[in-house]
Enzyme design. Structure first.
Site, PDB file in Angstrom:
ATOM      1  N   LYS A  71       0.850  -1.193   0.000  1.00  0.00           N
ATOM      2  CA  LYS A  71       0.000   0.000   0.000  1.00  0.00           C
ATOM      3  C   LYS A  71       0.886   1.244   0.000  1.00  0.00           C
ATOM      4  CE  LYS A  71      -4.263   1.194   2.420  1.00  0.00           C
ATOM      5  NZ  LYS A  71      -4.910   1.038   3.731  1.00  0.00           N
TER       6      LYS A  71
HETATM    7  O1  G3P Z   1      -8.487   2.417   4.552  1.00  0.00           O
HETATM    8  C1  G3P Z   1      -8.336   3.766   4.884  1.00  0.00           C
HETATM    9  C2  G3P Z   1      -9.195   4.067   6.053  1.00  0.00           C
HETATM   10  O2  G3P Z   1      -8.735   3.350   7.142  1.00  0.00           O
HETATM   11  C3  G3P Z   1      -9.331   5.478   6.455  1.00  0.00           C
HETATM   12  O3  G3P Z   1     -10.476   5.542   7.232  1.00  0.00           O
HETATM   13  O4  G3P Z   1     -12.025   6.475   8.874  1.00  0.00           O
HETATM   14  O5  G3P Z   1      -9.565   6.937   9.046  1.00  0.00           O
HETATM   15  O6  G3P Z   1     -10.930   7.988   7.254  1.00  0.00           O
HETATM   16  P1  G3P Z   1     -10.760   6.814   8.151  1.00  0.00           P
END
Ligand code: G3P
Length: 226
Positions: free
Chosen positions: A86
């Site tokens: 990633k």
């Molecule tokens: O996969 C990316 C994700 O974990 C981001 O999520 O909720 O931190 O915006 P968030």
């Protein structure tokens, strides 16, 4: 649309995997930082891979320059050859994706917030592009619309990379991403569990069980009479 779990928590992943509804896991440095700091990251990643029985597993690099990312990818692949690497959507990241793609190593470009970024990641050779939904909504933009734009472009242009909808915050996001045509939504465990629940399911089951118990009791009464 496939579902992945967006988590580094072994118990969450074990539970979701046992339900048979997920085909992969995405992790990131913030998710790993939520876990016990004494946990050996490589051991944890391999444990997760076993739980998802060979499904997709993205492992994120933390370098911000191409050479550092390539060094990290090389290191990760030594202990986990099936990893999808990633990589952040920055110029150095695109250069790393280009090189890894030349070596046929799969990459997932993360932190994508626009269709032009998704297009660049695809063109650099990433088989997965991760479009963030919730973080766009957080700043009063329409995250689902960006996923829709990317899906429309992919259809028009017949592009190959898989569109992962990430930064999912609630079950309605899952529906929106599926309607837009995302290939995958990577969903936090809590949201995944919420998405399985409906109050009418619980009420309906309770009334089926009550009616069944009533019928059994009546049957027993009849049999006692005869
Ligand atoms: O996969 C990316 C994700 O974990 C981001 O999520 O909720 O931190 O915006 P968030």
């Amino acid at each position: 649309m496939q579902l992945y779990v967006d988590s580094a928590n072994i118990n969450e992943i074990r539970h979701a995997a046992a339900l048979g509804i997920v085909s992969g896991v995405t992790t990131n440095p913030s998710l790993l930082a939520k876990e016990d700091p004494s946990v050996d990251v490589s051991k944890r990643i391999l444990e997760i891979y076993e739980l998802i029985e060979g499904g997709h597993l993205s492992v994120e690099v933390v370098s911000t320059d191409t050479d550092g990312m390539l060094r990290e990818a090389d290191e990760i692949l030594k202990w986990f050859p099936e990893a999808t690497i990633k990589i952040p959507m920055i110029e150095g990241g695109l250069r790393a994706v280009k090189e890894l793609s030349r070596q046929e190593i799969p990459t997932n470009v993360t932190l994508i917030f626009s269709a032009t970024q998704a297009l660049a990641a695809n063109n650099a050779g990433a088989p997965y592009v991760s479009v963030f939904v919730g973080r766009l909504d957080d700043i009063s933009l329409d995250g689902i619309q960006v996923v829709q734009d990317v899906c429309d472009i992919w259809d028009t242009q017949q592009l190959d990379s898989q569109i992962i909808a990430a930064s999912i915050r609630h079950p309605i996001h899952i529906i929106g991403c599926a309607q837009a045509g995302a290939d995958i939504a990577t969903v936090p465990y809590k949201v995944l569990m919420q998405s399985l629940k409906h109050p009418l399911t619980d009420a309906g089951l309770q009334s089926f069980l009550n009616d069944h118990a009533k019928m059994q009791a009546e049957k027993a009464k009849l049999m006692a009479k005869n």
